[in-house]
Scaffold this motif. Sequence first.
Motif, PDB file in Angstrom:
ATOM      1  N   HIS A 112     109.729  -5.338 -93.161  1.00  0.00           N
ATOM      2  CA  HIS A 112     110.755  -4.692 -92.336  1.00  0.00           C
ATOM      3  C   HIS A 112     110.241  -4.244 -90.964  1.00  0.00           C
ATOM      4  N   LYS A 113     109.068  -4.741 -90.578  1.00  0.00           N
ATOM      5  CA  LYS A 113     108.520  -4.334 -89.288  1.00  0.00           C
ATOM      6  C   LYS A 113     108.484  -5.544 -88.354  1.00  0.00           C
ATOM      7  N   TRP A 114     107.319  -6.032 -87.973  1.00  0.00           N
ATOM      8  CA  TRP A 114     107.213  -7.081 -86.959  1.00  0.00           C
ATOM      9  C   TRP A 114     107.789  -8.416 -87.422  1.00  0.00           C
ATOM     10  N   THR A 115     107.951  -8.604 -88.723  1.00  0.00           N
ATOM     11  CA  THR A 115     108.580  -9.833 -89.216  1.00  0.00           C
ATOM     12  C   THR A 115     110.095  -9.833 -89.016  1.00  0.00           C
ATOM     13  N   LEU A 116     110.667  -8.692 -88.623  1.00  0.00           N
ATOM     14  CA  LEU A 116     112.094  -8.548 -88.307  1.00  0.00           C
ATOM     15  C   LEU A 116     112.996  -8.689 -89.523  1.00  0.00           C
ATOM     16  N   GLY A 117     112.445  -8.492 -90.721  1.00  0.00           N
ATOM     17  CA  GLY A 117     113.246  -8.530 -91.935  1.00  0.00           C
ATOM     18  C   GLY A 117     113.781  -7.156 -92.296  1.00  0.00           C
ATOM     19  N   ILE A 118     114.060  -6.967 -93.598  1.00  0.00           N
ATOM     20  CA  ILE A 118     114.631  -5.702 -94.066  1.00  0.00           C
ATOM     21  C   ILE A 118     113.762  -5.150 -95.193  1.00  0.00           C
ATOM     22  N   HIS A 119     114.122  -3.949 -95.654  1.00  0.00           N
ATOM     23  CA  HIS A 119     113.404  -3.311 -96.753  1.00  0.00           C
ATOM     24  C   HIS A 119     113.596  -4.084 -98.058  1.00  0.00           C
ATOM     25  N   GLY A 120     112.647  -3.857 -98.971  1.00  0.00           N
ATOM     26  CA  GLY A 120     112.780  -4.425-100.308  1.00  0.00           C
ATOM     27  C   GLY A 120     111.982  -5.685-100.533  1.00  0.00           C
ATOM     28  N   GLY A 121     111.129  -6.038 -99.572  1.00  0.00           N
ATOM     29  CA  GLY A 121     110.308  -7.237 -99.735  1.00  0.00           C
ATOM     30  C   GLY A 121     108.866  -6.975 -99.372  1.00  0.00           C
ATOM     31  N   CYS A 122     107.972  -7.775 -99.924  1.00  0.00           N
ATOM     32  CA  CYS A 122     106.554  -7.740 -99.580  1.00  0.00           C
ATOM     33  C   CYS A 122     105.983  -9.119 -99.862  1.00  0.00           C
ATOM     34  N   ILE A 123     105.234  -9.646 -98.919  1.00  0.00           N
ATOM     35  CA  ILE A 123     104.602 -10.948 -99.079  1.00  0.00           C
ATOM     36  C   ILE A 123     103.205 -10.758 -99.662  1.00  0.00           C
ATOM     37  N   ILE A 124     102.867 -11.585-100.639  1.00  0.00           N
ATOM     38  CA  ILE A 124     101.542 -11.587-101.250  1.00  0.00           C
ATOM     39  C   ILE A 124     100.939 -12.965-101.049  1.00  0.00           C
ATOM     40  N   GLY A 125      99.752 -13.031-100.494  1.00  0.00           N
ATOM     41  CA  GLY A 125      99.036 -14.294-100.371  1.00  0.00           C
ATOM     42  C   GLY A 125      97.699 -14.217-101.086  1.00  0.00           C
ATOM     43  N   VAL A 126      97.484 -15.122-102.028  1.00  0.00           N
ATOM     44  CA  VAL A 126      96.224 -15.175-102.772  1.00  0.00           C
ATOM     45  C   VAL A 126      95.721 -16.617-102.750  1.00  0.00           C
ATOM     46  N   PRO A 127      94.667 -16.920-101.986  1.00  0.00           N
ATOM     47  CA  PRO A 127      94.105 -18.267-102.009  1.00  0.00           C
ATOM     48  C   PRO A 127      93.739 -18.690-103.429  1.00  0.00           C
ATOM     49  N   GLN A 128      93.919 -19.962-103.714  1.00  0.00           N
ATOM     50  CA  GLN A 128      93.774 -20.478-105.067  1.00  0.00           C
ATOM     51  C   GLN A 128      92.402 -20.178-105.660  1.00  0.00           C
ATOM     52  N   ALA A 129      91.371 -20.147-104.833  1.00  0.00           N
ATOM     53  CA  ALA A 129      90.020 -19.923-105.345  1.00  0.00           C
ATOM     54  C   ALA A 129      89.884 -18.595-106.078  1.00  0.00           C
ATOM     55  N   GLY A 130      90.698 -17.607-105.698  1.00  0.00           N
ATOM     56  CA  GLY A 130      90.605 -16.298-106.339  1.00  0.00           C
ATOM     57  C   GLY A 130      91.739 -15.989-107.286  1.00  0.00           C
ATOM     58  N   ALA A 131      92.531 -17.002-107.640  1.00  0.00           N
ATOM     59  CA  ALA A 131      93.738 -16.760-108.434  1.00  0.00           C
ATOM     60  C   ALA A 131      93.434 -16.152-109.797  1.00  0.00           C
ATOM     61  N   GLU A 132      92.403 -16.621-110.455  1.00  0.00           N
ATOM     62  CA  GLU A 132      92.085 -16.122-111.792  1.00  0.00           C
ATOM     63  C   GLU A 132      91.733 -14.638-111.750  1.00  0.00           C
ATOM     64  N   ARG A 133      90.918 -14.261-110.789  1.00  0.00           N
ATOM     65  CA  ARG A 133      90.483 -12.865-110.681  1.00  0.00           C
ATOM     66  C   ARG A 133      91.608 -11.959-110.220  1.00  0.00           C
ATOM     67  N   LEU A 134      92.544 -12.504-109.459  1.00  0.00           N
ATOM     68  CA  LEU A 134      93.629 -11.699-108.907  1.00  0.00           C
ATOM     69  C   LEU A 134      94.944 -12.013-109.618  1.00  0.00           C
ATOM     70  N   THR A 135      94.911 -11.892-110.924  1.00  0.00           N
ATOM     71  CA  THR A 135      96.101 -12.030-111.759  1.00  0.00           C
ATOM     72  C   THR A 135      96.389 -10.673-112.382  1.00  0.00           C
ATOM     73  N   THR A 136      97.583 -10.155-112.164  1.00  0.00           N
ATOM     74  CA  THR A 136      97.895  -8.794-112.617  1.00  0.00           C
ATOM     75  C   THR A 136      97.996  -8.712-114.133  1.00  0.00           C
ATOM     76  N   HIS A 137      97.872  -7.488-114.619  1.00  0.00           N
ATOM     77  CA  HIS A 137      98.028  -7.219-116.048  1.00  0.00           C
ATOM     78  C   HIS A 137      99.361  -6.516-116.328  1.00  0.00           C
TER      79      HIS A 137
END
Length: 377
Positions: free
Chosen positions: A206-231
């Motif tokens: 909702h800031k410089w991307t000019l969108g609205i509230h209620g969203g968040c972008i998550i980027g996780v490069p594939q190399a770290g996908a296993e370690r960065l998997t939520t519980h």
Amino acid sequence: MLTPEDRARDFPALSGISYLNTAAESIPPRCVGDAIQAYWNDKLRGMKGRDAHFAQVEACREISARMLGLSTAEVSFCSCSSEAYNLLASALDLGPEDEVVVSDLDFPAGATPWLRAAHPPETRLWRASDGALDARHLIPLLNERTKLVQVSLVSFYNGHRLLWKPFHEAVRRYAPNALISVDVTQALGRVVLDCDGADIIISSTHKWTLGIHGGCIIGVPQAGAERLTTHAGGWFHLQNAFEADRFQHAEPKKGAASFSVGMPNFVALYALNASLRYLEGIGIANIAAHADPLVCEVDKALRDYGVTPMCAWDAANPSGILAFQHNRCGEIHAVLERDHIHVMHHAGRIRIAIHGYNTHKDVVNLLRVLEPLSRTV
């Protein structure tokens, strides 16, 4: 960049005001309103509207990935950065034997999950010097127990833009077991990103991307996908949410996809898809080339008025934010508001944020008010 006609058509809300507060809330272009209406029209179709809903999610994933320099499989969404950091905490599952490094220029959402953990890791604070983070001061905080270093590419507090390369090299050399998490909320859509090698990238919408509230972008490069998997529990992020074995075990999707725990906030993603494509059509480099000289002009004027910004603005490593402290901030803010010049005022600090939709006239209006008021009586 935007012509006066483009600006009037796409940002009618800017008529008659100088809006210099995008670091808090953006003014979305008209196409975002059209996208919200499109969501509403699809929602009115009931279950049949879901095909359009999920098509928008995938379209938003594609443009978000392109903006971050990642593949679509490496990008997902949740509801806000606070949720993202709590899900990150669940993925890492750190304990008292582990260490996390945060900075005193970061937003609370990026620092507090480690303090609120049931069995918190040791949190070490990287302190800014003269409003800037120096990688040389980070090195003594790093060791083999460091499991996460959390930073913002651009600080919400004073506009400091992290020098990425020396930071990245320091972490990789002195904290071999650490992940790097970078918040680009105050950068994405305004500056050309330079955070290659981050393990996870997070941005509100909702800031410089000019969108609205209620969203968040998550980027996780594939190399770290296993370690960065939520519980986390849920359903949308599971491989087997509706399979026969779903009550025996929950099999999550890996990496970024695991952060989309429940039903997507479709309306926020309709809006984000439209706003990011609008920004891409202009070009982030073009936005920076237009807006950076305006920030530089304000920085120079403040110094001429005897006001020192909280962080030196660096043309070689620019951001869209300037901030200063002053004993008359309340008075200055009141006069600015009276003249329809909108900045952020909080606790004796004024923050000025300049985006692509701002004009030289906005800067002239700001400086006209600041010049007589900024001088100490």
